[in-house]
Design a protein around this motif. Structure first.
Motif, PDB file in Angstrom:
ATOM      1  N   SER A 142       0.569  -1.295  -0.098  1.00  0.00           N
ATOM      2  CA  SER A 142       0.109  -0.096   0.118  1.00  0.00           C
ATOM      3  C   SER A 142       0.496   1.311  -0.373  1.00  0.00           C
ATOM      4  O   SER A 142       0.568   1.997  -0.444  1.00  0.00           O
ATOM      5  N   SER A 143       1.761   1.389   0.942  1.00  0.00           N
ATOM      6  CA  SER A 143       3.237   2.258   0.755  1.00  0.00           C
ATOM      7  C   SER A 143       3.257   2.334  -0.854  1.00  0.00           C
ATOM      8  O   SER A 143       3.452   3.641  -0.924  1.00  0.00           O
ATOM      9  N   ILE A 144       3.659   1.679  -0.952  1.00  0.00           N
ATOM     10  CA  ILE A 144       4.548   2.130  -2.349  1.00  0.00           C
ATOM     11  C   ILE A 144       3.445   2.604  -3.373  1.00  0.00           C
ATOM     12  O   ILE A 144       3.693   3.108  -4.465  1.00  0.00           O
ATOM     13  N   GLY A 145       2.430   1.650  -3.580  1.00  0.00           N
ATOM     14  CA  GLY A 145       0.389   2.319  -4.135  1.00  0.00           C
ATOM     15  C   GLY A 145       0.618   3.175  -4.521  1.00  0.00           C
ATOM     16  O   GLY A 145       0.524   4.171  -4.989  1.00  0.00           O
ATOM     17  N   PHE A 146       0.831   4.033  -3.404  1.00  0.00           N
ATOM     18  CA  PHE A 146       0.306   5.463  -2.663  1.00  0.00           C
ATOM     19  C   PHE A 146       0.886   6.152  -3.169  1.00  0.00           C
ATOM     20  O   PHE A 146       1.346   7.758  -3.891  1.00  0.00           O
ATOM     21  N   GLY A 147       2.206   6.067  -3.033  1.00  0.00           N
ATOM     22  CA  GLY A 147       3.851   6.546  -3.164  1.00  0.00           C
ATOM     23  C   GLY A 147       3.882   6.783  -4.728  1.00  0.00           C
ATOM     24  O   GLY A 147       4.359   7.595  -5.394  1.00  0.00           O
ATOM     25  N   VAL A 148       3.528   5.152  -5.813  1.00  0.00           N
ATOM     26  CA  VAL A 148       3.708   5.295  -7.485  1.00  0.00           C
ATOM     27  C   VAL A 148       2.506   6.579  -7.473  1.00  0.00           C
ATOM     28  O   VAL A 148       2.562   7.533  -8.624  1.00  0.00           O
ATOM     29  N   VAL A 149       0.483   7.020  -6.578  1.00  0.00           N
ATOM     30  CA  VAL A 149       0.127   7.674  -7.492  1.00  0.00           C
ATOM     31  C   VAL A 149       0.148   9.069  -7.181  1.00  0.00           C
ATOM     32  O   VAL A 149       0.127   9.422  -7.916  1.00  0.00           O
TER      33      VAL A 149
END
Length: 188
Positions: A142-149
């Motif tokens: 989730s942290s990687i996903g939020f970071g990419v978005v």
């Protein structure tokens, strides 16, 4: 010391035939849709930064495991201190990041060219942070996903504010009636 008001005895007289008071800056061009859309994207970036902060704070056990694996000689109290310090740091950095998003949104909407440049520099820093953060032990899906978005929002924002139709909006307004001084002597 007081100075006399214009038109009163002792007041300086205007130079005959002089231009008189110089007019102020010209009108600012209307807000282009590219800058308006970039504004909304920056506000969305701030909201997502806060949401990622909230979800990032939910992985205390992952952070504890990462601290214990990185420093197995720490006592339980030292691990708790390191985890709590990490949480405080993540919270502080997240709030500062969200605040910067909002600040840049309003300054870019106001047409401040320095904000366009500063926002681009912040995007460069975020690019490094996102790609370096993917390799961290505490990085979750989730942290990687939020970071990419959030990074994609930053990319779209930078493209919009450097768009050709946005550039005119960031130019400083011209002073009407004031010709640039080229030096030399005035013509007679």
């Amino acid at each position: 010391m007081s100075y006399p008001e214009p038109g009163q005895p002792g007041a300086y007289q205007a130079y005959p035939g002089g231009p008189g008071p110089l007019p102020g800056p010209g009108p600012k061009p209307p807000l282009p849709s590219t800058v308006r859309n970039a504004f909304y994207l920056m506000i969305a970036g701030a909201v997502l930064s806060v949401l990622s902060l909230i979800t990032g704070l939910g992985s205390k056990s992952a952070m504890r495991t990462a601290v214990q694996n990185a420093s197995p000689n720490l006592t339980a109290d030292q691990v708790n201190t390191a985890v709590n310090f990490g949480y405080a740091l993540i919270f502080l950095v997240g709030l500062i990041g969200a605040g910067l998003w909002v600040w840049m949104a309003y300054m870019n909407k106001a047409g401040r060219n320095w904000a366009r440049i500063t926002g681009t520099v912040f995007f460069g820093i975020d690019t490094l942070t996102v790609f370096l953060g993917m390799g961290q032990h505490t990085a979750t899906g989730s942290s990687i996903g939020f970071g990419v978005v959030v990074w994609l929002i930053g990319l779209a924002t930078v493209i919009l504010i450097w768009n050709k139709s946005s550039s005119e909006y960031y130019k400083p307004p011209m002073q009407f009636g004031a010709a640039p001084y080229g030096g030399g002597y005035p013509l007679q």
